[in-house]
Design a protein around this motif. Structure first.
Motif, PDB file in Angstrom:
ATOM      1  N   GLY A 147       0.166  -1.063   0.095  1.00 26.45           N
ATOM      2  CA  GLY A 147      -0.402  -0.350  -0.083  1.00 26.45           C
ATOM      3  C   GLY A 147       0.862   1.425  -0.220  1.00 26.45           C
ATOM      4  O   GLY A 147       1.166   1.594  -0.790  1.00 26.45           O
ATOM      5  N   LYS A 148       1.623   1.161   0.705  1.00 30.78           N
ATOM      6  CA  LYS A 148       2.872   2.159   1.016  1.00 30.78           C
ATOM      7  C   LYS A 148       3.009   2.510  -0.709  1.00 30.78           C
ATOM      8  O   LYS A 148       3.485   3.510  -1.042  1.00 30.78           O
ATOM      9  N   LEU A 149       3.862   2.015  -1.235  1.00 32.22           N
ATOM     10  CA  LEU A 149       4.602   1.774  -2.572  1.00 32.22           C
ATOM     11  C   LEU A 149       3.618   2.036  -2.978  1.00 32.22           C
ATOM     12  O   LEU A 149       3.693   3.025  -4.343  1.00 32.22           O
ATOM     13  N   HIS A 150       2.436   1.854  -3.263  1.00 28.61           N
ATOM     14  CA  HIS A 150       1.360   2.053  -4.105  1.00 28.61           C
ATOM     15  C   HIS A 150       0.875   3.730  -4.088  1.00 28.61           C
ATOM     16  O   HIS A 150       0.988   4.327  -5.124  1.00 28.61           O
ATOM     17  N   THR A 151       1.071   3.759  -2.669  1.00 26.74           N
ATOM     18  CA  THR A 151       0.578   5.639  -2.439  1.00 26.74           C
ATOM     19  C   THR A 151       1.467   6.313  -3.505  1.00 26.74           C
ATOM     20  O   THR A 151       1.706   7.036  -3.557  1.00 26.74           O
ATOM     21  N   TYR A 152       2.906   5.740  -2.954  1.00 25.96           N
ATOM     22  CA  TYR A 152       4.231   6.109  -3.797  1.00 25.96           C
ATOM     23  C   TYR A 152       4.360   6.756  -5.558  1.00 25.96           C
ATOM     24  O   TYR A 152       4.355   7.585  -5.381  1.00 25.96           O
ATOM     25  N   ILE A 153       4.061   5.659  -5.164  1.00 30.13           N
ATOM     26  CA  ILE A 153       3.753   6.167  -7.660  1.00 30.13           C
ATOM     27  C   ILE A 153       2.862   6.567  -7.663  1.00 30.13           C
ATOM     28  O   ILE A 153       2.863   7.332  -8.901  1.00 30.13           O
ATOM     29  N   THR A 154       1.573   6.637  -7.237  1.00 26.18           N
ATOM     30  CA  THR A 154       0.503   7.142  -7.346  1.00 26.18           C
ATOM     31  C   THR A 154       0.721   8.829  -7.205  1.00 26.18           C
ATOM     32  O   THR A 154      -0.119   9.205  -7.516  1.00 26.18           O
ATOM     33  N   ALA A 155       1.703   9.323  -6.534  1.00 26.29           N
ATOM     34  CA  ALA A 155       1.661  10.336  -5.057  1.00 26.29           C
ATOM     35  C   ALA A 155       2.591  11.355  -6.241  1.00 26.29           C
ATOM     36  O   ALA A 155       2.441  12.392  -6.652  1.00 26.29           O
ATOM     37  N   GLN A 156       2.771  10.680  -7.621  1.00 25.82           N
ATOM     38  CA  GLN A 156       3.740  11.176  -8.580  1.00 25.82           C
ATOM     39  C   GLN A 156       2.976  12.267  -9.518  1.00 25.82           C
ATOM     40  O   GLN A 156       2.070  11.390  -9.393  1.00 25.82           O
ATOM     41  N   LYS A 157       3.631  13.462  -9.835  1.00 28.41           N
ATOM     42  CA  LYS A 157       3.079  14.066 -11.650  1.00 28.41           C
ATOM     43  C   LYS A 157       2.973  13.163 -12.566  1.00 28.41           C
ATOM     44  O   LYS A 157       4.498  13.465 -13.248  1.00 28.41           O
ATOM     45  N   LEU A 158       2.035  12.340 -13.245  1.00 28.93           N
ATOM     46  CA  LEU A 158       2.121  11.695 -13.791  1.00 28.93           C
ATOM     47  C   LEU A 158       1.468  11.960 -14.929  1.00 28.93           C
ATOM     48  O   LEU A 158       0.311  12.689 -14.385  1.00 28.93           O
ATOM     49  N   SER A 160      -1.034  10.696 -18.535  1.00 31.07           N
ATOM     50  CA  SER A 160      -2.175  10.070 -18.350  1.00 31.07           C
ATOM     51  C   SER A 160      -1.977   8.903 -18.626  1.00 31.07           C
ATOM     52  O   SER A 160      -2.556   7.621 -18.271  1.00 31.07           O
ATOM     53  N   ARG A 161      -0.948   8.609 -19.569  1.00 28.63           N
ATOM     54  CA  ARG A 161      -0.851   7.471 -20.061  1.00 28.63           C
ATOM     55  C   ARG A 161       0.067   6.981 -18.940  1.00 28.63           C
ATOM     56  O   ARG A 161      -0.133   5.403 -19.098  1.00 28.63           O
ATOM     57  N   GLN A 162       0.811   7.556 -18.540  1.00 28.83           N
ATOM     58  CA  GLN A 162       1.848   7.079 -17.299  1.00 28.83           C
ATOM     59  C   GLN A 162       0.479   6.141 -16.557  1.00 28.83           C
ATOM     60  O   GLN A 162       0.560   4.633 -15.626  1.00 28.83           O
ATOM     61  N   ARG A 163      -0.259   6.407 -15.482  1.00 23.94           N
ATOM     62  CA  ARG A 163      -1.253   6.402 -15.096  1.00 23.94           C
ATOM     63  C   ARG A 163      -2.404   4.868 -14.830  1.00 23.94           C
ATOM     64  O   ARG A 163      -2.613   4.152 -14.402  1.00 23.94           O
ATOM     65  N   GLN A 164      -2.322   5.148 -16.756  1.00 24.03           N
ATOM     66  CA  GLN A 164      -3.044   4.360 -16.870  1.00 24.03           C
ATOM     67  C   GLN A 164      -2.016   1.784 -17.235  1.00 24.03           C
ATOM     68  O   GLN A 164      -3.042   1.671 -16.819  1.00 24.03           O
ATOM     69  N   LYS A 165      -1.298   2.908 -17.314  1.00 20.97           N
ATOM     70  CA  LYS A 165      -0.062   1.833 -17.049  1.00 20.97           C
ATOM     71  C   LYS A 165       0.003   1.105 -14.876  1.00 20.97           C
ATOM     72  O   LYS A 165       0.183  -0.008 -14.880  1.00 20.97           O
ATOM     73  N   ILE A 166      -0.330   1.710 -14.095  1.00 19.65           N
ATOM     74  CA  ILE A 166      -0.138   2.208 -12.812  1.00 19.65           C
ATOM     75  C   ILE A 166      -1.650   1.040 -12.888  1.00 19.65           C
ATOM     76  O   ILE A 166      -1.519  -0.233 -11.709  1.00 19.65           O
ATOM     77  N   LEU A 172       5.540   1.287 -13.819  1.00 18.33           N
ATOM     78  CA  LEU A 172       6.993   2.405 -13.902  1.00 18.33           C
ATOM     79  C   LEU A 172       8.469   2.339 -13.803  1.00 18.33           C
ATOM     80  O   LEU A 172       9.025   2.752 -13.269  1.00 18.33           O
ATOM     81  N   PHE A 173       8.647   1.221 -13.812  1.00 24.94           N
ATOM     82  CA  PHE A 173       9.522   0.120 -12.493  1.00 24.94           C
ATOM     83  C   PHE A 173      10.958   0.932 -13.516  1.00 24.94           C
ATOM     84  O   PHE A 173      12.504   0.908 -13.456  1.00 24.94           O
ATOM     85  N   GLU A 174      10.699   0.528 -14.597  1.00 29.18           N
ATOM     86  CA  GLU A 174      11.587   0.821 -15.424  1.00 29.18           C
ATOM     87  C   GLU A 174      12.760   2.607 -15.639  1.00 29.18           C
ATOM     88  O   GLU A 174      12.850   2.893 -16.881  1.00 29.18           O
ATOM     89  N   GLU A 175      11.246   3.489 -15.226  1.00 24.82           N
ATOM     90  CA  GLU A 175      11.143   5.161 -15.704  1.00 24.82           C
ATOM     91  C   GLU A 175      12.944   5.010 -13.783  1.00 24.82           C
ATOM     92  O   GLU A 175      12.084   5.286 -12.492  1.00 24.82           O
ATOM     93  N   GLU A 176      13.580   5.335 -14.370  1.00 23.47           N
ATOM     94  CA  GLU A 176      14.259   6.214 -13.499  1.00 23.47           C
ATOM     95  C   GLU A 176      14.347   7.110 -12.311  1.00 23.47           C
ATOM     96  O   GLU A 176      15.063   7.535 -11.236  1.00 23.47           O
ATOM     97  N   ASP A 177      13.201   8.262 -12.820  1.00 18.47           N
ATOM     98  CA  ASP A 177      12.744   8.856 -12.055  1.00 18.47           C
ATOM     99  C   ASP A 177      12.425   8.702 -10.481  1.00 18.47           C
ATOM    100  O   ASP A 177      11.832   9.315  -9.137  1.00 18.47           O
TER     101      ASP A 177
END
Length: 198
Positions: A147-158, A160-166, A172-177
């Motif tokens: 849950g913490k990790l899901h919150t971490y990635i969904t809290a990012q400024k992403l 709409s394409r990135q949000r669909q992937k989530i 987005l593990f391949e994204e170094e940011d």
């Protein structure tokens, strides 16, 4: 073709996407096929056992990755290792296996994901989330590590394409940011792959 058995139910899971990102980065020429066990309890089930035996006949390596979990959940590394060794003896199948997080301690695949999260770039998120956990833990249930990790990635400024992937389990593990797959904590897993992938 390398057969990789994981606990996940299907491809739409962070575990699968995390491993795919690691394999793409460090072993881009290796051909892999994932077998989804839908829980470690199915590791020695007849359908999974048959798939392992068929892979052996075809000369395809079989690798198994499972969570150690923790002693307070009734498991832990030592118990999981004993279960696997006993299962191999009884079922007549042998395979190299890796017990998350490091083939020696308690934890799970999410332990590795947390280690790969970019604290250096997102310190504010982790500081605030840790404060939140401390604040509410006396009266409320805090999110588990997933849950913490899901919150971490969904809290990012992403985008709409990135949000669909989530939404399909791709964090987005391949994204170094957001993730650093070169962290020391991942070295045991990467070494396991290096030793066993063909």
């Amino acid at each position: 073709m390398n057969k990789i058995l994981i606990e996940a139910k299907n491809k739409n899971t962070p575990e699968y996407r995390f491993l795919k990102a690691i394999l793409a980065k460090f072993f881009p020429t290796c051909e892999t096929n994932f077998i989804f066990m839908d829980g470690v309890g199915n590791l020695f089930s007849e359908p999974i056992r048959i798939q392992m035996l068929q892979a052996g006949v075809a000369g395809e390596p079989v690798l198994v990755l499972v969570d150690a979990d923790t002693v307070d959940k009734g498991n832990g590394y030592k118990k999981r290792k004993t279960e696997i060794e006993n299962g191999m003896s009884k079922s007549g199948v042998q395979f190299p296996y890796f017990i998350y997080p490091d083939n020696g301690g308690d934890g799970d695949v999410e332990t590795l994901m947390l280690a790969a999260a970019r604290y250096d770039k997102h310190k504010i998120f982790f500081d605030c989330f840790n404060d939140y956990e401390r604040c509410v833990s006396a009266s409320y249930q805090v999110p588990n590590l997933k849950g913490k990790l899901h919150t971490y990635i969904t809290a990012q400024k992403l985008s709409s394409r990135q949000r669909q992937k989530i939404g399909s389990g791709d964090w987005l593990f391949e994204e170094e940011d957001y993730w650093d797959l070169n962290v020391k904590d991942l070295e045991p897993l990467i070494q396991f792959f290096s030793d066993n992938l063909k």
